[in-house]
Design a protein around this motif. Structure first.
Motif, PDB file in Angstrom:
ATOM      1  N   ARG A 106      68.360  29.737  -8.912  1.00 22.28           N
ATOM      2  CA  ARG A 106      67.000  30.146  -9.276  1.00 22.28           C
ATOM      3  C   ARG A 106      66.057  30.115  -8.075  1.00 22.28           C
ATOM      4  N   LEU A 107      66.181  29.105  -7.225  1.00 16.03           N
ATOM      5  CA  LEU A 107      65.335  29.052  -6.028  1.00 16.03           C
ATOM      6  C   LEU A 107      65.690  30.171  -5.052  1.00 16.03           C
ATOM      7  N   ASP A 108      66.972  30.455  -4.908  1.00 14.04           N
ATOM      8  CA  ASP A 108      67.392  31.571  -4.051  1.00 14.04           C
ATOM      9  C   ASP A 108      66.813  32.888  -4.569  1.00 14.04           C
ATOM     10  N   ARG A 109      66.856  33.071  -5.882  1.00  9.91           N
ATOM     11  CA  ARG A 109      66.325  34.306  -6.469  1.00  9.91           C
ATOM     12  C   ARG A 109      64.815  34.419  -6.239  1.00  9.91           C
ATOM     13  N   ILE A 110      64.083  33.326  -6.442  1.00 11.60           N
ATOM     14  CA  ILE A 110      62.641  33.351  -6.193  1.00 11.60           C
ATOM     15  C   ILE A 110      62.375  33.704  -4.737  1.00 11.60           C
ATOM     16  N   ALA A 111      63.047  33.020  -3.819  1.00 16.46           N
ATOM     17  CA  ALA A 111      62.843  33.276  -2.387  1.00 16.46           C
ATOM     18  C   ALA A 111      63.130  34.736  -2.059  1.00 16.46           C
ATOM     19  N   ASN A 112      64.280  35.228  -2.466  1.00 14.09           N
ATOM     20  CA  ASN A 112      64.658  36.609  -2.164  1.00 14.09           C
ATOM     21  C   ASN A 112      63.700  37.621  -2.776  1.00 14.09           C
ATOM     22  N   ASP A 113      63.277  37.372  -4.012  1.00 13.62           N
ATOM     23  CA  ASP A 113      62.374  38.301  -4.698  1.00 13.62           C
ATOM     24  C   ASP A 113      61.021  38.425  -4.013  1.00 13.62           C
ATOM     25  N   ILE A 114      60.570  37.356  -3.337  1.00 17.64           N
ATOM     26  CA  ILE A 114      59.250  37.418  -2.700  1.00 17.64           C
ATOM     27  C   ILE A 114      59.346  37.527  -1.175  1.00 17.64           C
ATOM     28  N   GLY A 115      60.546  37.837  -0.685  1.00 14.43           N
ATOM     29  CA  GLY A 115      60.715  38.123   0.730  1.00 14.43           C
ATOM     30  C   GLY A 115      60.827  36.914   1.641  1.00 14.43           C
ATOM     31  N   LEU A 116      61.300  35.798   1.101  1.00 10.63           N
ATOM     32  CA  LEU A 116      61.522  34.601   1.914  1.00 10.63           C
ATOM     33  C   LEU A 116      63.019  34.362   2.077  1.00 10.63           C
ATOM     34  N   VAL A 117      63.374  33.681   3.138  1.00  9.23           N
ATOM     35  CA  VAL A 117      64.769  33.311   3.377  1.00  9.23           C
ATOM     36  C   VAL A 117      64.998  31.938   2.746  1.00  9.23           C
ATOM     37  N   PRO A 118      65.938  31.835   1.794  1.00  8.54           N
ATOM     38  CA  PRO A 118      66.200  30.526   1.196  1.00  8.54           C
ATOM     39  C   PRO A 118      66.965  29.622   2.166  1.00  8.54           C
ATOM     40  N   GLU A 119      66.573  28.369   2.211  1.00  4.03           N
ATOM     41  CA  GLU A 119      67.224  27.379   3.073  1.00  4.03           C
ATOM     42  C   GLU A 119      67.519  26.133   2.251  1.00  4.03           C
ATOM     43  N   ALA A 120      68.773  25.738   2.219  1.00  6.62           N
ATOM     44  CA  ALA A 120      69.184  24.519   1.517  1.00  6.62           C
ATOM     45  C   ALA A 120      70.126  23.756   2.463  1.00  6.62           C
ATOM     46  N   PRO A 121      69.556  23.054   3.436  1.00  7.37           N
ATOM     47  CA  PRO A 121      70.385  22.452   4.480  1.00  7.37           C
ATOM     48  C   PRO A 121      71.330  21.349   4.012  1.00  7.37           C
ATOM     49  N   LEU A 122      71.132  20.842   2.803  1.00 13.04           N
ATOM     50  CA  LEU A 122      72.015  19.795   2.280  1.00 13.04           C
ATOM     51  C   LEU A 122      73.033  20.346   1.288  1.00 13.04           C
ATOM     52  N   TRP A 123      72.946  21.634   1.017  1.00 17.88           N
ATOM     53  CA  TRP A 123      73.777  22.230  -0.020  1.00 17.88           C
ATOM     54  C   TRP A 123      75.260  22.016   0.279  1.00 17.88           C
ATOM     55  N   GLY A 124      75.966  21.468  -0.692  1.00 18.36           N
ATOM     56  CA  GLY A 124      77.413  21.332  -0.607  1.00 18.36           C
ATOM     57  C   GLY A 124      77.919  20.179   0.239  1.00 18.36           C
ATOM     58  N   VAL A 125      77.023  19.340   0.755  1.00 25.15           N
ATOM     59  CA  VAL A 125      77.492  18.218   1.570  1.00 25.15           C
ATOM     60  C   VAL A 125      78.270  17.234   0.702  1.00 25.15           C
ATOM     61  N   ASP A 126      79.189  16.528   1.319  1.00 26.13           N
ATOM     62  CA  ASP A 126      79.887  15.458   0.625  1.00 26.13           C
ATOM     63  C   ASP A 126      78.873  14.346   0.373  1.00 26.13           C
ATOM     64  N   GLN A 127      78.665  13.991  -0.885  1.00 22.19           N
ATOM     65  CA  GLN A 127      77.583  13.081  -1.238  1.00 22.19           C
ATOM     66  C   GLN A 127      77.771  11.674  -0.659  1.00 22.19           C
ATOM     67  N   ALA A 128      78.991  11.169  -0.629  1.00 25.33           N
ATOM     68  CA  ALA A 128      79.223   9.831  -0.081  1.00 25.33           C
ATOM     69  C   ALA A 128      78.952   9.822   1.425  1.00 25.33           C
ATOM     70  N   THR A 129      79.400  10.856   2.121  1.00 22.70           N
ATOM     71  CA  THR A 129      79.156  10.965   3.564  1.00 22.70           C
ATOM     72  C   THR A 129      77.663  11.089   3.835  1.00 22.70           C
ATOM     73  N   TYR A 130      76.991  11.904   3.043  1.00 25.10           N
ATOM     74  CA  TYR A 130      75.548  12.102   3.187  1.00 25.10           C
ATOM     75  C   TYR A 130      74.793  10.793   2.999  1.00 25.10           C
ATOM     76  N   LEU A 131      75.136  10.050   1.965  1.00 22.45           N
ATOM     77  CA  LEU A 131      74.456   8.786   1.706  1.00 22.45           C
ATOM     78  C   LEU A 131      74.666   7.811   2.867  1.00 22.45           C
ATOM     79  N   SER A 132      75.881   7.731   3.371  1.00 19.50           N
ATOM     80  CA  SER A 132      76.159   6.868   4.532  1.00 19.50           C
ATOM     81  C   SER A 132      75.351   7.310   5.744  1.00 19.50           C
ATOM     82  N   GLU A 133      75.260   8.627   5.943  1.00 16.36           N
ATOM     83  CA  GLU A 133      74.513   9.193   7.067  1.00 16.36           C
ATOM     84  C   GLU A 133      73.038   8.789   7.042  1.00 16.36           C
ATOM     85  N   ILE A 134      72.401   8.937   5.885  1.00 18.34           N
ATOM     86  CA  ILE A 134      70.973   8.646   5.844  1.00 18.34           C
ATOM     87  C   ILE A 134      70.701   7.143   5.910  1.00 18.34           C
ATOM     88  N   VAL A 135      71.617   6.337   5.403  1.00 20.40           N
ATOM     89  CA  VAL A 135      71.470   4.892   5.549  1.00 20.40           C
ATOM     90  C   VAL A 135      71.605   4.520   7.027  1.00 20.40           C
TER      91      VAL A 135
END
Length: 166
Positions: free
Chosen positions: A113-142
């Motif tokens: 839905r966010l990608d569709r909103i962005a595309n419909d109004i001429g913005l580039v969607p960015e989701a830099p955390l999309w699909g990351v391994d959640q356990a690795t991500y949590l360790s990284e931010i800690v």
């Protein structure tokens, strides 16, 4: 005023660890964060929006020294998307940006839905955390020194005893 080559973003912002980390990741990728967009929903069970302690997003934005734009919605499923769209369009008129960032990790419902909103109004969607391994991500931010406090319990295996824990 941005040059045509400069990348800038509004980031959908809840004040939580994921949207805060998305700001950091976008900056590291050379995308300037022009503003934060926080949606305040009357529906505590919104499918799209974080609602727990959303009132603190303004305080977080001030600490980050990034302008914040607040939008409001009743939070009715699917109807809230139009409120999000209108808020982003107004923010772009006021502050200017080329991308729309979010801190989503794995919700196809939200991302599509966010990608569709962005595309419909001429913005580039960015989701830099999309699909990351959640356990690795949590360790990284800690490891990076993120300190976060549990303000909501919404997952199996956790109960109210976890609330307020750092």
């Amino acid at each position: 005023v941005l040059s045509m080559d400069e990348k800038s973003a509004a980031v959908l912002y809840s004040g939580g660890k994921d949207s805060t980390c998305a700001i950091e990741k976008l900056g590291s990728a050379g995308i300037k964060v022009s503003c934060l967009v926080t949606m305040v929903s009357e529906n505590a069970y919104s499918y799209m929006l974080h609602t727990s302690n959303i009132h603190l997003a303004e305080t977080c934005a001030k600490a980050l020294e990034i302008p914040i734009v607040l939008g409001f919605t009743k939070g009715d499923k699917e109807v809230e998307l139009e409120d999000i769209r209108k808020t982003i369009i107004q923010a772009r008129k006021d502050l200017g940006f080329t991308h729309l960032g979010s801190g989503g990790l794995c919700s196809d419902y939200q991302k599509s839905r966010l990608d569709r909103i962005a595309n419909d109004i001429g913005l580039v969607p960015e989701a830099p955390l999309w699909g990351v391994d959640q356990a690795t991500y949590l360790s990284e931010i800690v490891d990076k020194g993120y300190n976060f406090i549990l303000t909501s319990v919404s997952a199996a295996g956790l109960d109210d005893k976890w609330l307020g824990r750092s």
